[in-house]
Design a protein around this motif. Structure first.
Motif, PDB file in Angstrom:
ATOM      1  N   LEU A 136       0.860  -1.176   0.000  1.00 30.33           N
ATOM      2  CA  LEU A 136       0.000   0.000   0.000  1.00 30.33           C
ATOM      3  C   LEU A 136       0.897   1.227   0.000  1.00 30.33           C
ATOM      4  CD1 LEU A 136      -2.742   1.398   0.199  1.00 30.33           C
ATOM      5  CD2 LEU A 136      -2.550   1.215   2.692  1.00 30.33           C
ATOM      6  N   LEU A 144      -2.763   0.653  -4.122  1.00 28.08           N
ATOM      7  CA  LEU A 144      -2.399  -0.712  -3.778  1.00 28.08           C
ATOM      8  C   LEU A 144      -1.699  -1.370  -4.955  1.00 28.08           C
ATOM      9  CD1 LEU A 144      -2.587  -3.026  -1.699  1.00 28.08           C
ATOM     10  CD2 LEU A 144      -4.751  -3.658  -2.765  1.00 28.08           C
ATOM     11  N   SER A 146      -0.344  -5.103  -6.033  1.00 25.96           N
ATOM     12  CA  SER A 146      -0.442  -6.504  -5.616  1.00 25.96           C
ATOM     13  C   SER A 146       0.230  -7.452  -6.594  1.00 25.96           C
ATOM     14  CB  SER A 146      -1.910  -6.890  -5.445  1.00 25.96           C
ATOM     15  OG  SER A 146      -2.588  -6.743  -6.672  1.00 25.96           O
TER      16      SER A 146
END
Length: 157
Positions: A136, A144, A146
């Motif tokens: 984050l 974000l 990922s």
């Protein structure tokens, strides 16, 4: 869909994993971590199942350059009937800089998570780890990330 699959696999590991702490088969390890960001990786155990994991990572191509330092606190747990194999989870932070071709660059700070598998070969001073590190980003722009799935290959001592 990929996130759901990864979440399901993680939940499965958590359900079959034994959470009793046992002595880790190495104390320190140094090597490389390969993935979307490549770099130098160092792990040291604080006790039998808690470790600090440090990475100095970079990524560069024609449009984007990124350089950063990550520190993670990890908790390792053995997996039943799989000697040398542990699963781990934890968290930490990163600080670094990035630069795009059309932008001079900025310093960024992020809160990071980690979940993965760690394997120490019994007859060799080699350790492999496969982990996922969601991030984050807090500054300069929040968001974000990922996509950080990496493989660490380390020499243990």
């Amino acid at each position: 869909m990929k996130k759901l699959l990864l979440l399901s696999l993680t939940a499965g590991f958590l359900l079959i994993a034994k959470t009793d702490a046992i002595a880790q088969s190495y104390e320190n390890a140094i090597g490389v971590r390969l993935g979307p960001y490549n770099g130098i990786n160092y792990k040291t155990f604080l006790n039998s199942n808690k470790a600090l994991d440090f990475n100095l990572s970079f990524r560069n191509n024609d449009d984007f350059d990124r350089f950063f330092f990550t520190g993670l606190y990890e908790v390792h747990n053995p997996i039943n009937d799989a000697p040398g194999l542990n699963w781990y989870y934890g968290g930490g932070a990163s600080i670094g800089s990035y630069k795009r071709r059309d932008f001079d660059g900025e310093v960024f700070f992020s809160a990071d998570g980690v979940i993965g598998l760690d394997y120490k070969f019994n007859d060799a001073p080699i350790n492999l780890a496969l982990d996922w590190r969601p991030r984050l980003e807090i500054t300069p722009n929040s968001g974000l990330s990922s996509n950080d799935l990496g493989l660490a290959i380390r020499f243990t001592f």
